[in-house]
Design a protein around this motif. Structure first.
Motif, PDB file in Angstrom:
ATOM      1  N   LYS A  96      91.146  33.057 -23.787  1.00  0.00           N
ATOM      2  CA  LYS A  96      92.563  32.603 -24.861  1.00  0.00           C
ATOM      3  C   LYS A  96      91.930  31.267 -25.762  1.00  0.00           C
ATOM      4  CE  LYS A  96      96.556  34.667 -24.417  1.00  0.00           C
ATOM      5  NZ  LYS A  96      98.252  34.784 -23.937  1.00  0.00           N
ATOM      6  N   THR A  97      91.553  30.341 -25.663  1.00  0.00           N
ATOM      7  CA  THR A  97      91.443  28.662 -26.468  1.00  0.00           C
ATOM      8  C   THR A  97      90.070  28.921 -26.134  1.00  0.00           C
ATOM      9  OG1 THR A  97      90.839  27.825 -24.038  1.00  0.00           O
ATOM     10  CG2 THR A  97      92.698  27.227 -24.318  1.00  0.00           C
ATOM     11  N   THR A  98      88.654  29.211 -25.833  1.00  0.00           N
ATOM     12  CA  THR A  98      87.397  29.122 -25.987  1.00  0.00           C
ATOM     13  C   THR A  98      86.854  30.582 -27.355  1.00  0.00           C
ATOM     14  OG1 THR A  98      87.098  31.082 -24.428  1.00  0.00           O
ATOM     15  CG2 THR A  98      86.816  27.948 -24.317  1.00  0.00           C
ATOM     16  N   LEU A  99      87.919  31.858 -27.483  1.00  0.00           N
ATOM     17  CA  LEU A  99      87.442  32.494 -28.064  1.00  0.00           C
ATOM     18  C   LEU A  99      87.122  32.091 -29.770  1.00  0.00           C
ATOM     19  CD1 LEU A  99      86.693  35.766 -29.677  1.00  0.00           C
ATOM     20  CD2 LEU A  99      89.874  36.060 -29.714  1.00  0.00           C
ATOM     21  N   ALA A 100      88.208  31.633 -30.275  1.00  0.00           N
ATOM     22  CA  ALA A 100      88.325  30.894 -31.565  1.00  0.00           C
ATOM     23  C   ALA A 100      86.941  30.392 -31.433  1.00  0.00           C
ATOM     24  CB  ALA A 100      89.106  29.851 -32.195  1.00  0.00           C
ATOM     25  N   PRO A 101      87.026  29.383 -31.070  1.00  0.00           N
ATOM     26  CA  PRO A 101      85.461  28.365 -30.887  1.00  0.00           C
ATOM     27  C   PRO A 101      83.813  28.660 -30.908  1.00  0.00           C
ATOM     28  CG  PRO A 101      87.093  27.116 -29.524  1.00  0.00           C
ATOM     29  CD  PRO A 101      87.732  28.381 -29.661  1.00  0.00           C
ATOM     30  N   LYS A 102      84.416  30.052 -30.369  1.00  0.00           N
ATOM     31  CA  LYS A 102      82.363  30.921 -30.481  1.00  0.00           C
ATOM     32  C   LYS A 102      82.738  32.184 -31.307  1.00  0.00           C
ATOM     33  CE  LYS A 102      81.942  30.567 -24.949  1.00  0.00           C
ATOM     34  NZ  LYS A 102      82.070  31.339 -24.115  1.00  0.00           N
ATOM     35  N   LEU A 103      83.862  32.414 -32.210  1.00  0.00           N
ATOM     36  CA  LEU A 103      83.854  32.924 -33.401  1.00  0.00           C
ATOM     37  C   LEU A 103      83.367  32.729 -34.454  1.00  0.00           C
ATOM     38  CD1 LEU A 103      86.457  35.282 -33.277  1.00  0.00           C
ATOM     39  CD2 LEU A 103      84.183  36.111 -33.859  1.00  0.00           C
ATOM     40  N   ARG A 104      83.578  31.001 -34.320  1.00  0.00           N
ATOM     41  CA  ARG A 104      83.113  30.227 -35.555  1.00  0.00           C
ATOM     42  C   ARG A 104      81.902  30.137 -36.290  1.00  0.00           C
ATOM     43  NH1 ARG A 104      86.840  25.980 -33.350  1.00  0.00           N
ATOM     44  NH2 ARG A 104      89.801  26.882 -34.606  1.00  0.00           N
ATOM     45  N   PRO A 105      81.028  30.334 -35.382  1.00  0.00           N
ATOM     46  CA  PRO A 105      79.734  30.601 -35.786  1.00  0.00           C
ATOM     47  C   PRO A 105      78.831  31.807 -36.625  1.00  0.00           C
ATOM     48  CG  PRO A 105      79.405  29.240 -34.061  1.00  0.00           C
ATOM     49  CD  PRO A 105      81.176  30.048 -33.556  1.00  0.00           C
TER      50      PRO A 105
END
Length: 218
Positions: free
Chosen positions: A98-107
C-alpha cells in the motif's frame, strides 16, 4: 448478441451494450476474459498498467507493453510462468505494498490505460500517481467484486461528478460482468433455492481529460 466459435479463444463479446452507454452488462468466462474484453473495447494506445489485477496476463498476451504491479511474489511468479516468452518480455513487473505503490508509479508517464482492482483506491497517493501517469485521453478502469468494492467505485464516481480528488477524470461507463452460471445462481438465490449467489464483477471506467495546448479541456 455475437456467438462464440470454437476457432477463437473466449472473449468478453457476449454482452448487452458496448461502453458507449452509462451501464453495460457482459457475460465473461472469468477475470482474464473480462480484461481481454476491456482491451478490445477500449483499445488503449500506449503501455498499460495492471495494479493488483486478476486476469492481468491478458494484457501482454494481447501484444501490449505491460506494467504489472503485484502484491504477492508467489502469485505473480506463477502468473508470469504461464506467459510465453514473447509475452513475458513485454512485462515490467513490480512488487508493491500500500505504501510503495505510489512511489513506484510516479516514474511512469504516457500510459494508455491503468486497469486496477479497487485496492488502488486504498493506497496513499496511489490514485493520484496513476492519474498523473496516464496520458490525456488515457483510461482508468477499476474492478471490484465485493459490496465494499462497489461502494468504493461508486464513491469515485461521486468524486468525479462533484469535482473532488478525481476531477481530472470524465466518467465513461459502469460495467457489470459475470459468468452465465453466476446469473443462474442469482436466479436460484432469488427463488430461495440457495442462500447466496456468487458476486459479479463491477467495473468503473473513466477517461483522463484531454487538454488543448492552451490548457482548456478538449
Amino acid at each position: 448478441m455475437p456467438n462464440r466459435t470454437n476457432s477463437k479463444p473466449p472473449l468478453a463479446v457476449n454482452r448487452y451494450g458496448g461502453l458507449d452507454v452509462p451501464l453495460s452488462v457482459w457475460t465473461v468466462d472469468g477475470e482474464t476474459d473480462l480484461v481481454a474484453g476491456l482491451l478490445v473495447e477500449i483499445a488503449p494506445t500506449g503501455p498499460v498498467a495492471a495494479i493488483d489485477l486478476p486476469g492481468w496476463t491478458a494484457i501482454p498476451r494481447s501484444g501490449r507493453c505491460t506494467r504489472a504491479y503485484s502484491r504477492s511474489r508467489t502469485t505473480s511468479a506463477r502468473e508470469l510462468a504461464t506467459l510465453p516468452d514473447a509475452a513475458r518480455q513485454r512485462v515490467a513487473h513490480h512488487l508493491v505494498t500500500k505504501t510503495t505503490l505510489a512511489p513506484k508509479l510516479r516514474p511512469e508517464n504516457g500510459l494508455g490505460m491503468v486497469c486496477a482492482s479497487s485496492w488502488l483506491l486504498h493506497c496513499p497517493g496511489g490514485l493520484e500517481s496513476a492519474l498523473t501517469a496516464l496520458k490525456p485521453g488515457g483510461v482508468l478502469a477499476v474492478l471490484g467484486r465485493t459490496d465494499q468494492d462497489a461502494i468504493d467505485i461508486a464513491t469515485l464516481v461521486d468524486a468525479d461528478t462533484s469535482g473532488g480528488g478525481a476531477s481530472s477524470l470524465d466518467f465513461t461507463a459502469y460495467l457489470i460482468a459475470t459468468a452465465p452460471e453466476t446469473l443462474d445462481a442469482a436466479v436460484r438465490a432469488a427463488e430461495g433455492e440457495q442462500p447466496e449467489a456468487e458476486r459479479h464483477w463491477a467495473v468503473g471506467i473513466w477517461s483522463k481529460h484531454a487538454r488543448r495546448s492552451g490548457g482548456t479541456r478538449a
